[in-house]
Every structure is written in C-alpha cells, then in structure tokens.
Design a protein around this motif. Structure first.
Motif, PDB file in Angstrom:
ATOM      1  N   GLY A   9      -8.880 -14.551 -57.420  1.00  0.00           N
ATOM      2  CA  GLY A   9      -9.625 -13.458 -58.059  1.00  0.00           C
ATOM      3  C   GLY A   9     -10.739 -12.995 -57.141  1.00  0.00           C
ATOM      4  N   ASN A  10     -10.703 -11.712 -56.804  1.00  0.00           N
ATOM      5  CA  ASN A  10     -11.750 -11.129 -55.956  1.00  0.00           C
ATOM      6  C   ASN A  10     -12.671 -10.323 -56.866  1.00  0.00           C
ATOM      7  N   TRP A  11     -13.841 -10.880 -57.111  1.00  0.00           N
ATOM      8  CA  TRP A  11     -14.767 -10.222 -58.044  1.00  0.00           C
ATOM      9  C   TRP A  11     -15.499  -9.049 -57.398  1.00  0.00           C
ATOM     10  N   LYS A  12     -15.336  -8.874 -56.120  1.00  0.00           N
ATOM     11  CA  LYS A  12     -16.000  -7.783 -55.376  1.00  0.00           C
ATOM     12  C   LYS A  12     -17.508  -7.767 -55.701  1.00  0.00           C
ATOM     13  N   MET A  13     -18.161  -6.597 -55.669  1.00  0.00           N
ATOM     14  CA  MET A  13     -19.612  -6.554 -55.933  1.00  0.00           C
ATOM     15  C   MET A  13     -19.836  -6.311 -57.425  1.00  0.00           C
ATOM     16  N   GLY A 103     -11.209  -9.333 -43.764  1.00  0.00           N
ATOM     17  CA  GLY A 103     -10.408  -8.145 -43.459  1.00  0.00           C
ATOM     18  C   GLY A 103      -9.975  -7.359 -44.676  1.00  0.00           C
ATOM     19  N   HIS A 104     -10.683  -7.507 -45.797  1.00  0.00           N
ATOM     20  CA  HIS A 104     -10.339  -6.691 -46.967  1.00  0.00           C
ATOM     21  C   HIS A 104     -10.454  -5.213 -46.564  1.00  0.00           C
ATOM     22  N   SER A 105      -9.583  -4.391 -47.107  1.00  0.00           N
ATOM     23  CA  SER A 105      -9.575  -2.973 -46.683  1.00  0.00           C
ATOM     24  C   SER A 105     -10.918  -2.295 -46.961  1.00  0.00           C
ATOM     25  N   TYR A 175      -1.136  -9.285 -48.493  1.00  0.00           N
ATOM     26  CA  TYR A 175      -0.655  -7.928 -48.223  1.00  0.00           C
ATOM     27  C   TYR A 175      -1.128  -7.025 -49.357  1.00  0.00           C
ATOM     28  N   GLU A 176      -2.005  -6.093 -49.010  1.00  0.00           N
ATOM     29  CA  GLU A 176      -2.575  -5.204 -50.026  1.00  0.00           C
ATOM     30  C   GLU A 176      -2.438  -3.749 -49.591  1.00  0.00           C
ATOM     31  N   PRO A 177      -1.381  -3.065 -50.070  1.00  0.00           N
ATOM     32  CA  PRO A 177      -1.281  -1.640 -49.744  1.00  0.00           C
ATOM     33  C   PRO A 177      -2.526  -0.933 -50.275  1.00  0.00           C
ATOM     34  N   TRP A 179      -3.321   2.019 -51.019  1.00  0.00           N
ATOM     35  CA  TRP A 179      -3.104   3.003 -52.086  1.00  0.00           C
ATOM     36  C   TRP A 179      -2.871   2.336 -53.448  1.00  0.00           C
ATOM     37  N   ALA A 180      -2.677   1.022 -53.455  1.00  0.00           N
ATOM     38  CA  ALA A 180      -2.445   0.314 -54.726  1.00  0.00           C
ATOM     39  C   ALA A 180      -3.689  -0.443 -55.194  1.00  0.00           C
ATOM     40  N   ILE A 181      -4.738  -0.468 -54.369  1.00  0.00           N
ATOM     41  CA  ILE A 181      -5.938  -1.241 -54.736  1.00  0.00           C
ATOM     42  C   ILE A 181      -6.821  -0.437 -55.682  1.00  0.00           C
ATOM     43  N   GLY A 182      -7.010  -0.975 -56.870  1.00  0.00           N
ATOM     44  CA  GLY A 182      -7.920  -0.363 -57.844  1.00  0.00           C
ATOM     45  C   GLY A 182      -7.436   0.974 -58.377  1.00  0.00           C
ATOM     46  N   THR A 183      -6.171   1.304 -58.155  1.00  0.00           N
ATOM     47  CA  THR A 183      -5.663   2.619 -58.559  1.00  0.00           C
ATOM     48  C   THR A 183      -4.765   2.536 -59.785  1.00  0.00           C
ATOM     49  N   TYR A 219       0.505 -10.971 -52.610  1.00  0.00           N
ATOM     50  CA  TYR A 219       0.491  -9.525 -52.824  1.00  0.00           C
ATOM     51  C   TYR A 219      -0.802  -9.171 -53.553  1.00  0.00           C
ATOM     52  N   GLY A 220      -1.408  -8.059 -53.199  1.00  0.00           N
ATOM     53  CA  GLY A 220      -2.581  -7.570 -53.917  1.00  0.00           C
ATOM     54  C   GLY A 220      -2.498  -6.069 -54.103  1.00  0.00           C
ATOM     55  N   GLY A 221      -2.936  -5.583 -55.255  1.00  0.00           N
ATOM     56  CA  GLY A 221      -2.904  -4.149 -55.535  1.00  0.00           C
ATOM     57  C   GLY A 221      -2.532  -3.924 -56.980  1.00  0.00           C
ATOM     58  N   SER A 222      -3.594  -3.828 -57.834  1.00  0.00           N
ATOM     59  CA  SER A 222      -3.392  -3.563 -59.273  1.00  0.00           C
ATOM     60  C   SER A 222      -2.483  -4.574 -59.959  1.00  0.00           C
ATOM     61  N   VAL A 223      -2.598  -5.851 -59.570  1.00  0.00           N
ATOM     62  CA  VAL A 223      -1.826  -6.907 -60.250  1.00  0.00           C
ATOM     63  C   VAL A 223      -2.392  -7.077 -61.661  1.00  0.00           C
ATOM     64  N   LYS A 224      -1.492  -7.193 -62.627  1.00  0.00           N
ATOM     65  CA  LYS A 224      -1.888  -7.341 -64.042  1.00  0.00           C
ATOM     66  C   LYS A 224      -1.006  -8.419 -64.669  1.00  0.00           C
ATOM     67  N   ALA A 240      -0.981 -13.943 -55.734  1.00  0.00           N
ATOM     68  CA  ALA A 240      -1.625 -12.628 -55.850  1.00  0.00           C
ATOM     69  C   ALA A 240      -3.113 -12.704 -55.551  1.00  0.00           C
ATOM     70  N   LEU A 241      -3.615 -11.631 -54.949  1.00  0.00           N
ATOM     71  CA  LEU A 241      -5.052 -11.422 -54.833  1.00  0.00           C
ATOM     72  C   LEU A 241      -5.367 -10.328 -55.858  1.00  0.00           C
ATOM     73  N   VAL A 242      -6.187 -10.701 -56.831  1.00  0.00           N
ATOM     74  CA  VAL A 242      -6.395  -9.852 -58.003  1.00  0.00           C
ATOM     75  C   VAL A 242      -7.828  -9.343 -58.025  1.00  0.00           C
ATOM     76  N   GLY A 243      -8.003  -8.041 -58.143  1.00  0.00           N
ATOM     77  CA  GLY A 243      -9.343  -7.459 -58.246  1.00  0.00           C
ATOM     78  C   GLY A 243      -9.718  -7.231 -59.695  1.00  0.00           C
ATOM     79  N   GLY A 244      -9.481  -6.019 -60.188  1.00  0.00           N
ATOM     80  CA  GLY A 244      -9.901  -5.617 -61.540  1.00  0.00           C
ATOM     81  C   GLY A 244      -9.534  -6.602 -62.638  1.00  0.00           C
ATOM     82  N   ALA A 245      -8.293  -7.074 -62.631  1.00  0.00           N
ATOM     83  CA  ALA A 245      -7.837  -7.963 -63.720  1.00  0.00           C
ATOM     84  C   ALA A 245      -8.418  -9.373 -63.607  1.00  0.00           C
TER      85      ALA A 245
HETATM   86  C1  PEP Z   1      -8.436  -6.394 -54.405  1.00  0.00           C
HETATM   87  O1  PEP Z   1      -9.621  -6.300 -54.650  1.00  0.00           O
HETATM   88  O2  PEP Z   1      -8.080  -6.999 -53.413  1.00  0.00           O
HETATM   89  C2  PEP Z   1      -7.480  -5.766 -55.327  1.00  0.00           C
HETATM   90  C3  PEP Z   1      -6.199  -5.898 -55.094  1.00  0.00           C
HETATM   91  O3  PEP Z   1      -7.985  -5.057 -56.409  1.00  0.00           O
HETATM   92  P1  PEP Z   1      -7.154  -4.547 -57.703  1.00  0.00           P
HETATM   93  O4  PEP Z   1      -6.386  -5.725 -58.227  1.00  0.00           O
HETATM   94  O5  PEP Z   1      -8.202  -4.063 -58.633  1.00  0.00           O
HETATM   95  O6  PEP Z   1      -6.234  -3.468 -57.228  1.00  0.00           O
END
Ligand code: PEP
Length: 264
Positions: A9-13, A103-105, A175-177, A179-183, A219-224, A240-245
């Motif tokens: 889980g990547n809680w970001k800021m 190296g997060h995008s 691997y985090e496309p 265009w799929a991050i947080g979208t 894989y990372g990018g809007s995983v739910k 998975a690397l998970v942001g929002g969820a």
């Molecule tokens: C991320 O922060 O690396 C990420 C994948 O975010 P999200 O799951 O919100 O797309």
C-alpha cells in the motif's frame, strides 16, 4: 518457481499521524486471523512523519510484528551529509523500514528523478540490507506510439545496472502504467501480465535465469478488490502496488483477502 505474493500500500502524501495510526491498526487487526505463511507479504508505505507511529504499533501488536512490513516512499543514496530535505537508507532502517519504493512515476515526473538516480538508490538500499521496490511504466503517449516495451526495458536495465544476481533476486519491481495510476482505468490483466513477463525476460538477460525467476514483479494502477483476483490469476503477476484503495482498511484488507483466494 513459486514466488510469495506481495500486496503493498502506497499511502503517498496522505494521512496525519492519528489517521495513519487508525488505518495501520485496521490492517494489523485483520492479519491476526491468519498465520504469516497464509498471508501475502504485506507492505505499507506511509509518509516519513508517520513511520514512527506505524512502527510503534508493529512493535507492540503482540503478534511478533512479522505480518506487516514498513516501506518508505523514497530515499537518498548517501548515508548522511549536506542534502537538505533528504532521508538516507540507514535512517529509514532505523525508523523500522525494510522496503523502500523508488522511481515512482510521480517522483520521476514532479521531482525529475532519472534512471541513474534510481540505480544509485537501488544500490544504496541493497547495501543497507533493505529491499527496493523499483517502479517503472509508460505514459499513454508512449503506449500509443508503440514504444511501451522498449521504454520499460530501458528503465529496468538502468535500474539494475551493477547489481549482483543475489541483489536482483531479492529486489521487487512494480510495473505501473502511468495512465492507469489514480485514474480508475486498470490495464487489462493479460496485457499487464504480458508486460511483466517481458520485464522478467529483461531481468534474465541483464542478470541471470535464476534472478529472473526469483524477482517479484507487481502490477500497479487502480487496483481494487474487484480487480485483484483476475490480476493475481496471471502467471507472472506477483502482487500489487496499491494507491487509492490502500487508504481505507476495508478495501485494502479485501484486496489481501481476495489475493489469498487465488494465491497464498
Ligand atoms: C500508486 O500509487 O502506485 C498507484 C498505483 O495508485 P492507484 O492504485 O491509486 O492507481
């Protein structure tokens, strides 16, 4: 070769200390119903100012603290010195981290991080006894221009440059496309698996067959919760690397539970 899945889980800021405490407790409590081998490797990356809060819970939870690992979201490659605003690997280890995301995008895009800097960070993290989670991924423009594989292969070759076979084997790639991050748009699972298998082949080419088989690639990018089972059913996706969820205990715990349905 069976690779233990990782749900990170990547809680970001996000989250003040009390909020981080409540969320970490919600995840830690969920893990109590399972033994460590039943669970995927669970990694939580809070902001620097909450590292101590989550580490304190981990140390006092009475379960040996072995079920949830702590990650930092960035580091500097030097041990100490005149680098205002930076934090070293040694300091993060001291704060309870065993993983560091690099190296997060968002860091590449907003803070001009280069492949060379990411390689220096990977070397410093491994030298310090921690595990790097090395992010890579293409923009929508790169995908539409048909240069996804070429771009990602370049990022991976640069990030792993000069690492030993053992160091590569214990590293993690995400691997985090972009265009799929947080979208809310997830990459099709089969396509994500294809890119991840390509990354594994690049790792085999720059390191060894053994390292390529051992390295865990997420894989990372809007995983739910609703997407993870299909993602984890793919041959090469190791987690998975998970942001929002990851910002709500319910959804993050459901991602962990759904992962266990497919792969322990
Ligand atoms: C991320 O922060 O690396 C990420 C994948 O975010 P999200 O799951 O919100 O797309």
């Amino acid at each position: 070769m069976s690779r233990k899945p990782i749900i990170a889980g990547n809680w970001k800021m996000n989250l003040l200390q009390d909020e981080a405490k409540a969320l970490f407790e919600g995840i830690e409590k969920f893990t109590r119903d399972f033994t460590a081998p039943q669970l995927p490797t669970i990694v939580i990356a809070p902001v620097f100012t909450s590292l101590n809060v989550v580490h304190t819970i981990k140390c006092n939870c009475g379960c040996g603290g072995d079920k949830v690992a702590i990650a930092a979201q960035n580091c500097h490659w030097e041990n100490s010195g005149a680098y205002t605003g930076e934090v070293s690997v040694e300091m993060l280890k001291d704060a309870g981290c065993s993983y560091i995301i690099i190296g997060h995008s968002e860091r590449r895009q907003y803070f001009s991080e280069t492949d060379e800097m990411i390689n220096k960070k990977a070397k410093a993290i491994l030298a310090g006894g921690l595990i790097p989670i090395i992010c890579c991924g293409e923009t929508l423009e790169q995908r539409e221009a048909g240069v996804t594989d070429q771009h990602i292969a370049t990022q991976i070759r640069a990030a792993l440059k000069g690492l030993s076979e053992e160091e590569v084997a214990k590293s993690v790639i995400a691997y985090e496309p972009i265009w799929a991050i947080g979208t809310g748009k997830t990459c099709d699972s089969k396509e994500a698996n294809r890119v991840i298998a390509m990354i594994r082949n690049v790792v085999k080419e720059v390191s060894s067959e053994k390292a390529g088989d051992a390295i865990r690639i997420l894989y990372g990018g809007s995983v739910k919760p609703a997407t993870i089972e299909e993602q984890m059913s793919q041959s090469d996706i190791d987690g998975a690397l998970v942001g929002g969820a990851s910002l709500k205990a319910d959804s993050f715990n459901e991602i962990i539970a759904n992962t266990m349905k497919v792969r322990a």
